[in-house]
Write an enzyme that holds these catalytic residues in place. Structure first.
Site, PDB file in Angstrom:
ATOM      1  N   SER A 125       1.439   1.348 -10.171  1.00 56.09           N
ATOM      2  CA  SER A 125       1.172  -0.088 -10.078  1.00 56.09           C
ATOM      3  C   SER A 125      -0.314  -0.351 -10.208  1.00 56.09           C
ATOM      4  O   SER A 125      -1.147   0.483  -9.822  1.00 56.09           O
ATOM      5  CB  SER A 125       1.665  -0.584  -8.714  1.00 56.09           C
ATOM      6  OG  SER A 125       1.152  -1.862  -8.428  1.00 56.09           O
ATOM      7  N   TYR A 149       2.357   0.336   0.963  1.00 51.74           N
ATOM      8  CA  TYR A 149       3.004   0.412  -0.356  1.00 51.74           C
ATOM      9  C   TYR A 149       2.025   0.958  -1.389  1.00 51.74           C
ATOM     10  O   TYR A 149       2.330   1.894  -2.139  1.00 51.74           O
ATOM     11  CB  TYR A 149       3.503  -0.983  -0.779  1.00 51.74           C
ATOM     12  CG  TYR A 149       3.887  -1.046  -2.247  1.00 51.74           C
ATOM     13  CD1 TYR A 149       5.041  -0.432  -2.711  1.00 51.74           C
ATOM     14  CD2 TYR A 149       3.075  -1.708  -3.182  1.00 51.74           C
ATOM     15  CE1 TYR A 149       5.377  -0.468  -4.067  1.00 51.74           C
ATOM     16  CE2 TYR A 149       3.401  -1.751  -4.522  1.00 51.74           C
ATOM     17  CZ  TYR A 149       4.556  -1.134  -4.959  1.00 51.74           C
ATOM     18  OH  TYR A 149       4.886  -1.171  -6.294  1.00 51.74           O
ATOM     19  N   LYS A 153       1.745   4.694  -3.839  1.00 50.67           N
ATOM     20  CA  LYS A 153       1.503   4.861  -5.283  1.00 50.67           C
ATOM     21  C   LYS A 153       0.302   5.772  -5.507  1.00 50.67           C
ATOM     22  O   LYS A 153       0.333   6.668  -6.370  1.00 50.67           O
ATOM     23  CB  LYS A 153       1.284   3.502  -5.952  1.00 50.67           C
ATOM     24  CG  LYS A 153       2.486   2.557  -5.902  1.00 50.67           C
ATOM     25  CD  LYS A 153       3.695   3.123  -6.612  1.00 50.67           C
ATOM     26  CE  LYS A 153       4.883   2.178  -6.597  1.00 50.67           C
ATOM     27  NZ  LYS A 153       6.133   2.816  -7.035  1.00 50.67           N
TER      28      LYS A 153
HETATM   29  P1  NAD Z   1      13.733  -2.785  -7.621  1.00 54.03           P
HETATM   30  O1  NAD Z   1      13.755  -2.825  -6.130  1.00 54.03           O
HETATM   31  O2  NAD Z   1      14.468  -3.841  -8.361  1.00 54.03           O
HETATM   32  O3  NAD Z   1      14.231  -1.360  -8.131  1.00 54.03           O
HETATM   33  C1  NAD Z   1      14.082  -0.182  -7.380  1.00 54.03           C
HETATM   34  C2  NAD Z   1      15.440   0.489  -7.299  1.00 54.03           C
HETATM   35  O4  NAD Z   1      15.317   1.702  -6.542  1.00 54.03           O
HETATM   36  C3  NAD Z   1      16.482  -0.383  -6.592  1.00 54.03           C
HETATM   37  O5  NAD Z   1      17.635  -0.481  -7.413  1.00 54.03           O
HETATM   38  C4  NAD Z   1      16.786   0.374  -5.298  1.00 54.03           C
HETATM   39  O6  NAD Z   1      18.136   0.223  -4.900  1.00 54.03           O
HETATM   40  C5  NAD Z   1      16.444   1.806  -5.696  1.00 54.03           C
HETATM   41  N1  NAD Z   1      16.046   2.676  -4.579  1.00 54.03           N
HETATM   42  C6  NAD Z   1      15.129   2.443  -3.616  1.00 54.03           C
HETATM   43  N2  NAD Z   1      15.057   3.487  -2.777  1.00 54.03           N
HETATM   44  C7  NAD Z   1      15.949   4.424  -3.226  1.00 54.03           C
HETATM   45  C8  NAD Z   1      16.350   5.702  -2.781  1.00 54.03           C
HETATM   46  N3  NAD Z   1      15.833   6.265  -1.682  1.00 54.03           N
HETATM   47  N4  NAD Z   1      17.271   6.373  -3.497  1.00 54.03           N
HETATM   48  C9  NAD Z   1      17.826   5.828  -4.600  1.00 54.03           C
HETATM   49  N5  NAD Z   1      17.500   4.601  -5.053  1.00 54.03           N
HETATM   50  C10 NAD Z   1      16.570   3.907  -4.376  1.00 54.03           C
HETATM   51  O7  NAD Z   1      12.191  -2.773  -8.051  1.00 54.03           O
HETATM   52  P2  NAD Z   1      11.527  -2.913  -9.489  1.00 54.03           P
HETATM   53  O8  NAD Z   1      10.763  -4.173  -9.524  1.00 54.03           O
HETATM   54  O9  NAD Z   1      12.514  -2.606 -10.547  1.00 54.03           O
HETATM   55  O10 NAD Z   1      10.465  -1.723  -9.380  1.00 54.03           O
HETATM   56  C11 NAD Z   1      10.713  -0.430  -9.884  1.00 54.03           C
HETATM   57  C12 NAD Z   1       9.514   0.436  -9.603  1.00 54.03           C
HETATM   58  O11 NAD Z   1       8.352  -0.154 -10.178  1.00 54.03           O
HETATM   59  C13 NAD Z   1       9.198   0.625  -8.124  1.00 54.03           C
HETATM   60  O12 NAD Z   1       8.773   1.941  -7.897  1.00 54.03           O
HETATM   61  C14 NAD Z   1       8.060  -0.350  -7.897  1.00 54.03           C
HETATM   62  O13 NAD Z   1       7.231   0.058  -6.835  1.00 54.03           O
HETATM   63  C15 NAD Z   1       7.323  -0.282  -9.226  1.00 54.03           C
HETATM   64  N6  NAD Z   1       6.525  -1.477  -9.499  1.00 54.03           N
HETATM   65  C16 NAD Z   1       7.118  -2.713  -9.498  1.00 54.03           C
HETATM   66  C17 NAD Z   1       6.350  -3.845  -9.725  1.00 54.03           C
HETATM   67  C18 NAD Z   1       6.960  -5.216  -9.698  1.00 54.03           C
HETATM   68  O14 NAD Z   1       6.234  -6.180  -9.563  1.00 54.03           O
HETATM   69  N7  NAD Z   1       8.265  -5.372  -9.831  1.00 54.03           N
HETATM   70  C19 NAD Z   1       4.974  -3.722  -9.969  1.00 54.03           C
HETATM   71  C20 NAD Z   1       4.411  -2.453  -9.991  1.00 54.03           C
HETATM   72  C21 NAD Z   1       5.196  -1.338  -9.758  1.00 54.03           C
HETATM   73  N1  UFG Z   2       1.670 -16.775  -5.524  1.00 52.90           N
HETATM   74  C1  UFG Z   2       1.741 -18.068  -5.073  1.00 52.90           C
HETATM   75  N2  UFG Z   2       2.875 -18.461  -4.429  1.00 52.90           N
HETATM   76  C2  UFG Z   2       3.938 -17.629  -4.215  1.00 52.90           C
HETATM   77  C3  UFG Z   2       3.852 -16.297  -4.672  1.00 52.90           C
HETATM   78  C4  UFG Z   2       2.692 -15.905  -5.323  1.00 52.90           C
HETATM   79  O1  UFG Z   2       0.805 -18.846  -5.245  1.00 52.90           O
HETATM   80  O2  UFG Z   2       4.929 -18.055  -3.604  1.00 52.90           O
HETATM   81  C5  UFG Z   2       0.467 -16.323  -6.254  1.00 52.90           C
HETATM   82  C6  UFG Z   2      -0.276 -15.195  -5.585  1.00 52.90           C
HETATM   83  O3  UFG Z   2      -1.203 -15.698  -4.646  1.00 52.90           O
HETATM   84  C7  UFG Z   2      -0.935 -14.515  -6.782  1.00 52.90           C
HETATM   85  C8  UFG Z   2       0.080 -14.719  -7.903  1.00 52.90           C
HETATM   86  O4  UFG Z   2       0.879 -15.816  -7.508  1.00 52.90           O
HETATM   87  O5  UFG Z   2      -2.126 -15.185  -7.126  1.00 52.90           O
HETATM   88  C9  UFG Z   2       0.980 -13.517  -8.145  1.00 52.90           C
HETATM   89  O6  UFG Z   2       1.588 -13.125  -6.921  1.00 52.90           O
HETATM   90  P1  UFG Z   2       2.812 -12.100  -6.885  1.00 52.90           P
HETATM   91  O7  UFG Z   2       3.222 -11.964  -5.457  1.00 52.90           O
HETATM   92  O8  UFG Z   2       3.842 -12.500  -7.862  1.00 52.90           O
HETATM   93  O9  UFG Z   2       2.168 -10.762  -7.439  1.00 52.90           O
HETATM   94  P2  UFG Z   2       0.930  -9.918  -6.874  1.00 52.90           P
HETATM   95  O10 UFG Z   2      -0.058  -9.860  -7.982  1.00 52.90           O
HETATM   96  O11 UFG Z   2       0.452 -10.391  -5.571  1.00 52.90           O
HETATM   97  O12 UFG Z   2       1.645  -8.527  -6.589  1.00 52.90           O
HETATM   98  C10 UFG Z   2       1.981  -7.667  -7.646  1.00 52.90           C
HETATM   99  C11 UFG Z   2       3.199  -6.791  -7.288  1.00 52.90           C
HETATM  100  C12 UFG Z   2       2.857  -5.851  -6.170  1.00 52.90           C
HETATM  101  C13 UFG Z   2       1.586  -5.115  -6.448  1.00 52.90           C
HETATM  102  C14 UFG Z   2       0.489  -6.103  -6.740  1.00 52.90           C
HETATM  103  C15 UFG Z   2      -0.839  -5.474  -7.035  1.00 52.90           C
HETATM  104  O13 UFG Z   2       4.277  -7.593  -6.896  1.00 52.90           O
HETATM  105  O14 UFG Z   2       3.899  -4.895  -6.072  1.00 52.90           O
HETATM  106  O15 UFG Z   2       0.873  -6.881  -7.872  1.00 52.90           O
HETATM  107  O16 UFG Z   2      -0.872  -4.937  -8.304  1.00 52.90           O
HETATM  108  F1  UFG Z   2       1.232  -4.353  -5.375  1.00 52.90           F
END
Ligand code: NAD
Ligand code: UFG
Length: 336
Positions: A125, A149, A153
């Site tokens: 991330s 969290y 990572k």
């Molecule tokens: P998500 O929660 O939709 O998907 C994660 C999946 O992993 C889920 O289906 C959950 O059931 C499964 N899971 C969790 N723990 C488990 C375990 N112990 N065993 C088996 N399955 C398990 O999340 P996502 O948004 O698809 O994110 C996927 C990956 O990307 C994560 O590692 C997350 O940290 C990373 N990531 C997500 C974002 C974002 O904004 N969505 C940003 C940066 C990184």
């Molecule tokens: N925001 C609002 N209102 C809301 C939600 C978000 O104004 O209800 C704003 C936040 O302040 C930020 C922007 O929208 O300025 C994006 O916020 P998100 O929560 O959608 O995303 P973040 O950038 O805070 O977080 C994301 C991922 C995290 C990761 C982080 C840092 O969701 O997993 O980027 O890379 F850790």
């Protein structure tokens, strides 16, 4: 035939990646414990691709269950999405986060070693850039974190790096995602968070569909063009395609390689609200609220390493991100 194990493949990003891997001709096996997803997403992947998906409902921390998959399937690479991802929850429940994200990855890596599987693409991330790096973020900047969290990572990247040093045949790509949004063009899969969304796009989507009343914009006094927070939003389809390219790269290059997946452009919260209003054809009610603790004003990627090494760049636009998200919301107002 050798297969790719996709952990967390029922989740938001994982499900889109499954579709892209299947479309690219890779045989896949999915492991997910459904702690943050539903089995319906596997059915939807099958519907989109017309292929049956081999699915194990299993926990990656359960060594016997993971070993069984390696025993029954010929796994030659892992694309590792599984993990918990809510920043605020990680502050409240640090042990759960360290145990699931790091503990689960440990089990997976140990079993990969047992079976001689030496290729992994990991979901990292942009959070690993911490609070103090200048933007745009470049992969060789120092990493740090501000919450459990984020530390999971940072630590998993370090573990992968160390394994690559100890074993010259091991290959690990850590994809540092910026802000994934959007949904598949079919409207069949998309982001389906439990409870009230923490992230901007699912929150806006639920306001648009009438499930939530009003968006709170967390601060309009940041040092950004309109005062609201700026992020590098990337379409989940672009992100999914980046994984196929990353796996191909990993197969050919030993060692540890972190790669940003972002567009390289920042969008403000207000710009996003207006783009979504255009996509859904109605106003999104919002109010300006206090800043959210822990938020930074702006971040976006330097996306050149992905272009250079993976021949990948984001192709979708702000408009298509909002349109595709809205299609999914309309078709699935109550989730999957
Ligand atoms: P998500 O929660 O939709 O998907 C994660 C999946 O992993 C889920 O289906 C959950 O059931 C499964 N899971 C969790 N723990 C488990 C375990 N112990 N065993 C088996 N399955 C398990 O999340 P996502 O948004 O698809 O994110 C996927 C990956 O990307 C994560 O590692 C997350 O940290 C990373 N990531 C997500 C974002 C974002 O904004 N969505 C940003 C940066 C990184
Ligand atoms: N925001 C609002 N209102 C809301 C939600 C978000 O104004 O209800 C704003 C936040 O302040 C930020 C922007 O929208 O300025 C994006 O916020 P998100 O929560 O959608 O995303 P973040 O950038 O805070 O977080 C994301 C991922 C995290 C990761 C982080 C840092 O969701 O997993 O980027 O890379 F850790």
């Amino acid at each position: 035939m050798s297969k790719i194990l996709i952990t967390g493949g029922a989740g938001f990003i994982g499900s889109h990646a499954c579709v892209e891997f299947i479309n690219a001709g890779f045989p896949i096996v999915v492991l997910d414990n459904l702690s943050n997803s539903k089995e319906e997403s596997i059915r939807r992947i099958e519907k989109i691709t017309g292929k049956t998906v081999t699915f194990y409902k299993a926990d990656m921390r359960d060594a016997a269950a993971v070993r069984r998959i390696f025993e029954e399937q010929q796994i030659d690479a892992v694309v590792h999405f599984a993990g918990f991802k809510a920043v605020g929850e990680s502050v409240a429940k640090p042990l759960d986060y360290y145990e699931n994200n790091i503990g689960g990855t440990f089990v997976l890596l140990q079993i990969m070693r047992e079976y001689g599987c030496k290729t992994i693409v990991f979901s990292s991330s942009a959070t690993v850039y911490g609070m103090h790096n200048p933007i745009p973020y470049v992969e060789d900047m120092p990493t740090s974190a501000t919450n459990p969290y984020g530390y999971t990572k940072v630590m998993i990247e370090q573990i992968l790096h160390d394994i690559c040093i100890s074993d010259p045949e091991f290959r690990a790509v850590a994809l540092r995602y910026f802000n994934p949004i959007g949904a598949h063009k079919s409207g069949l899969i998309g982001e389906d968070p439990n409870g009230i969304p923490n992230n901007l796009l699912p929150y806006i989507g639920q306001v648009a569909v009438g499930k939530l009343q009003q968006l709170s914009i967390f601060g309009n006094d940041y040092d950004t063009p309109d005062g609201t927070g700026v992020r590098d939003y990337i379409h989940v389809l672009d992100l999914a395609k980046g994984h196929v390219s990353a796996l191909k790269y990993a197969k050919e290059h030993a060692g540890f390689m972190p790669i940003n997946l972002g567009t390289g452009h920042g969008i403000s919260v207000l710009e996003m609200v207006h783009a979504y209003e255009k996509a859904c054809g109605k106003p999104i009610s919002y109010r300006i609220a206090d800043r959210r603790p822990g938020d930074i004003s702006a971040n976006y990627a330097n996306a050149s390493r992905a272009k250079e090494l993976l021949n990948w760049q984001a192709e979708e636009t702000l408009e298509t991100m909002c349109e595709d998200s809205w299609r999914f919301m309309q078709q699935n107002p109550n989730g999957l």
